[in-house]
Design an enzyme around this catalytic site. Sequence first.
Site, mmCIF file in Angstrom:
data_model
loop_
_atom_site.group_PDB
_atom_site.id
_atom_site.type_symbol
_atom_site.label_atom_id
_atom_site.label_comp_id
_atom_site.label_asym_id
_atom_site.label_seq_id
_atom_site.Cartn_x
_atom_site.Cartn_y
_atom_site.Cartn_z
ATOM 1 N N GLY A 128 -150.181 57.944 25.226
ATOM 2 C CA GLY A 128 -151.434 58.438 24.624
ATOM 3 C C GLY A 128 -152.001 57.451 23.619
ATOM 4 N N LYS A 199 -144.599 56.180 33.488
ATOM 5 C CA LYS A 199 -144.890 55.440 32.248
ATOM 6 C C LYS A 199 -143.889 54.305 32.037
ATOM 7 C CE LYS A 199 -147.100 59.457 30.121
ATOM 8 N NZ LYS A 199 -146.829 60.693 29.378
ATOM 9 N N GLY A 296 -152.922 64.472 24.128
ATOM 10 C CA GLY A 296 -153.907 65.183 23.299
ATOM 11 C C GLY A 296 -155.248 64.490 23.373
HETATM 12 N N1 HSE Z 1 -148.134 65.606 30.344
HETATM 13 C C1 HSE Z 1 -148.078 64.442 29.528
HETATM 14 C C2 HSE Z 1 -147.095 64.716 28.376
HETATM 15 C C3 HSE Z 1 -149.451 64.113 29.010
HETATM 16 O O1 HSE Z 1 -146.691 65.858 28.215
HETATM 17 O O2 HSE Z 1 -146.687 63.790 27.693
HETATM 18 C C4 HSE Z 1 -149.656 62.702 28.616
HETATM 19 O O3 HSE Z 1 -149.440 61.787 29.632
#
Ligand code: HSE
Length: 415
Positions: A128, A199, A296
């Site tokens: 994020g 990721k 977020g």
């Molecule tokens: N679903 C993901 C999380 C959102 O909970 O981290 C961000 O990639």
Amino acid sequence: MTEIAIFGYGTVGSGVAEVIGQNAAQIAQRCGGLHVKYILDLREFPGDPYEDRIVHDAAPIYADPEIKVICETMGGATFAYDYTKRALSAGISVCTSNKELVELHGAELSRMAKEHGCSYLFEASVGGGIPLIRTITQALTAERIDCICGILNGTTNYILHRMETGGLDFETALKEAQDMGYAEKDPTADIEGHDPCRKIAILASLVCGKKLDYNDIPMEGISSITLKDLAYAWALDGTVKLIAKSEFSEDGCRAIVSPRVVTQDNPLYSVKDVFNAVLIHSNMLDDSMYYGRGAGKLATASAVVGDAVECAQNAGRTVECGWSEEKLALADCDELKQKYLVRVKRDAAAKAKEILSAERELLVTEELLAGKIPAGVLDASAFSDEEALVSACMTEREFKKKIAQTDGVIHWIRM
Ligand code: HSE
């Protein structure tokens, strides 16, 4: 002033407009300003402050010579892929939060950007708002990174945190995470580890400069973690976290996503709630840690807008991340070494300790539970017919062989 378009006016896309509006002065100081000229979405947004910018056709946007940057916040890897390629072909830079697209096609899209004198930036796709991509591709370029280890999924961290602090079982904690709006539409990607796996694949690809396919990474989620597992972790002064890990050495890159027992001496232990954190070990700097909101609206949008600012600062040039399309073959993950927490039936415990060269036995007492979870949720009698041990440190290969020979295994977790 740089004219931009937003593709997809959902949570992150509307956050992009909000960040640009609220932080206009700071953005102007850094790149002369960003102005949202178009917002592409299938829907109408009556009463929205940006209602007059909503369009339903992308073609005029690519044809508008004023548009220099597109913020792609649509998600998914089909339409977004097509729209991104068309934008880059028109020489328009694209900034995205779309981890699925970046993991699948990031190397190809980076090449296309270079061919057309623009940029493809994706800071928001991992962690994020935490600046992880720039850290790897710009800040740590003098370093040899040998390990990246982190909590890259906020939803699962929240679930584990609520199981621990509220004494909730997995299903109840998941429901709570959904009610809070943390879990993705389909929670499978979070709870079964696909999201953090994508990721870590992106981060490891950038460290190596090659393309790592997330399907090659061994992956395990948290749906099998119970309060009883957590209780044994507490007996070790630890907790359980979903950890994405990648190690880099002369024989290659290894990566794995799985729940792990994390003890209090590890900085990742203190990462609670929906927060993410990544610990990078590199040869000159040693440990460095990056912590913050991994998801977020505004946190993610801030990273997208940060990328748009960088594109505006580098108009007519390509901001490169050094990612080639050459496939990165993972080194043998069965060579990864660690200890294991193993729960076994009591009558099989003596033999299990012998086979797994147990270094420690773990007991769950009323005192331990009383200090951790609300009264009445779980009591020590629930552990009367089982025991747990900490194995010797060994490779995954060695452990898998030994655990297959061990009777009465209830569950095991990496440490
Ligand atoms: N679903 C993901 C999380 C959102 O909970 O981290 C961000 O990639």
